[in-house]
Design a protein around this motif. Structure first.
Motif, PDB file in Angstrom:
ATOM      1  N   LEU A 127       0.841  -1.188   0.000  1.00 15.57           N
ATOM      2  CA  LEU A 127       0.000   0.000   0.000  1.00 15.57           C
ATOM      3  C   LEU A 127       0.878   1.240   0.000  1.00 15.57           C
ATOM      4  O   LEU A 127       1.937   1.265   0.625  1.00 15.57           O
TER       5      LEU A 127
ATOM      6  N   SER B 110       1.702   4.801   1.293  1.00 13.89           N
ATOM      7  CA  SER B 110       1.381   5.628   2.462  1.00 13.89           C
ATOM      8  C   SER B 110       0.861   6.979   1.992  1.00 13.89           C
ATOM      9  O   SER B 110       1.087   7.402   0.865  1.00 13.89           O
ATOM     10  N   GLY B 111       0.189   7.665   2.898  1.00 14.17           N
ATOM     11  CA  GLY B 111      -0.353   8.986   2.571  1.00 14.17           C
ATOM     12  C   GLY B 111       0.722  10.041   2.424  1.00 14.17           C
ATOM     13  O   GLY B 111       0.501  11.082   1.827  1.00 14.17           O
TER      14      GLY B 111
ATOM     15  N   SER C 260       6.008   9.778   0.534  1.00 15.35           N
ATOM     16  CA  SER C 260       5.229   8.545   0.464  1.00 15.35           C
ATOM     17  C   SER C 260       6.159   7.356   0.329  1.00 15.35           C
ATOM     18  O   SER C 260       7.244   7.455  -0.242  1.00 15.35           O
TER      19      SER C 260
ATOM     20  N   HIS D 225      -6.950   1.948  -2.179  1.00 15.58           N
ATOM     21  CA  HIS D 225      -6.763   2.674  -0.929  1.00 15.58           C
ATOM     22  C   HIS D 225      -7.215   1.802   0.238  1.00 15.58           C
ATOM     23  O   HIS D 225      -8.256   1.152   0.175  1.00 15.58           O
ATOM     24  N   ASN D 226      -6.463   1.802   1.309  1.00 15.33           N
ATOM     25  CA  ASN D 226      -6.752   0.962   2.467  1.00 15.33           C
ATOM     26  C   ASN D 226      -8.168   1.172   3.010  1.00 15.33           C
ATOM     27  O   ASN D 226      -8.824   0.215   3.402  1.00 15.33           O
ATOM     28  N   TYR D 227      -8.640   2.396   3.027  1.00 18.89           N
ATOM     29  CA  TYR D 227      -9.977   2.710   3.551  1.00 18.89           C
ATOM     30  C   TYR D 227     -11.050   1.939   2.776  1.00 18.89           C
ATOM     31  O   TYR D 227     -11.928   1.314   3.363  1.00 18.89           O
ATOM     32  N   ASN D 228     -10.983   1.953   1.487  1.00 24.66           N
ATOM     33  CA  ASN D 228     -11.980   1.302   0.643  1.00 24.66           C
ATOM     34  C   ASN D 228     -11.753  -0.202   0.540  1.00 24.66           C
ATOM     35  O   ASN D 228     -12.688  -0.957   0.311  1.00 24.66           O
TER      36      ASN D 228
ATOM     37  N   ALA E  20      -1.998   3.258   6.167  1.00 22.98           N
ATOM     38  CA  ALA E  20      -1.654   2.095   5.344  1.00 22.98           C
ATOM     39  C   ALA E  20      -0.879   1.069   6.165  1.00 22.98           C
ATOM     40  O   ALA E  20      -0.903  -0.119   5.864  1.00 22.98           O
TER      41      ALA E  20
END
Length: 179
Positions: free
Chosen positions: A21, A23-24, A30, A67-70, A166
């Protein structure tokens, strides 16, 4: 129609990396974050439990799928782990999103403040039956109390805040289970 040969079963080592993933990059440049099968499945499973996901959950993914959230907070993998259904929205277009909510009986949407604000400022959702919608998740930035109240009043759903990294740390407010 003739079928090809069956695929051989794959042996998976749960300690092996399953995904990388991005990172932000909020604190530095990143970087790629390696996630193992074991930790990523646990991430999705526990987030799904906190979100109340079950076999009746119909989760809509609107945001980028990588994206980790989704993907796993609880996201797509959390819905699958609970035996639920996933609906992939082809865009963030308000009409398209709410057309799918009605057609697929979506119960959970993972969103962000700009999308929620756009929905609340538009008459387009009123064209659709959104009675299946139980939870709108919000990630990335806090949903202002005024927006939270408008969301609950307009769509008769519960907001749920989700923040994470992430690297695997996820912070969520609880949502009650679905019937």
């Amino acid at each position: 129609m003739a079928r090809g040969p069956a695929l051989a079963p794959v042996q998976v080592d749960a300690a092996e990396v399953t995904t990388m993933l991005l990172s932000g990059g909020t604190t530095s440049m990143s970087k790629l974050i390696p996630r193992t099968h074991r930790d990523y499945v646990l991430n999705a499973r526990l987030c799904g439990q906190a979100a109340g996901f079950n076999e009746n959950t119909v989760f809509m993914a609107i945001l980028p799928l990588g994206h980790n959230y989704n993907l796993a907070s609880p996201g797509i993998l959390g819905a699958f782990d609970a035996g639920g259904t996933v609906v992939l929205a082809p865009s963030t277009d308000t009409t398209e999103v709410f057309r799918l909510v009605e057609a697929e009986k979506v119960s959970v949407i993972a969103a962000v403040v700009p999308l929620i604000s756009a929905w609340l400022g538009s008459a387009e959702p009123d064209q659709f039956d959104v009675s299946s919608l139980q939870v709108v998740q919000n990630g990335g930035a806090r949903l202002a109390p005024e927006l939270r109240q408008r969301l609950m009043s307009r769509f008769h759903c519960k907001p749920q805040e989700i923040y994470g990294t992430a690297e695997g740390l996820i912070n969520m407010t609880f949502s009650l289970g679905f019937d």
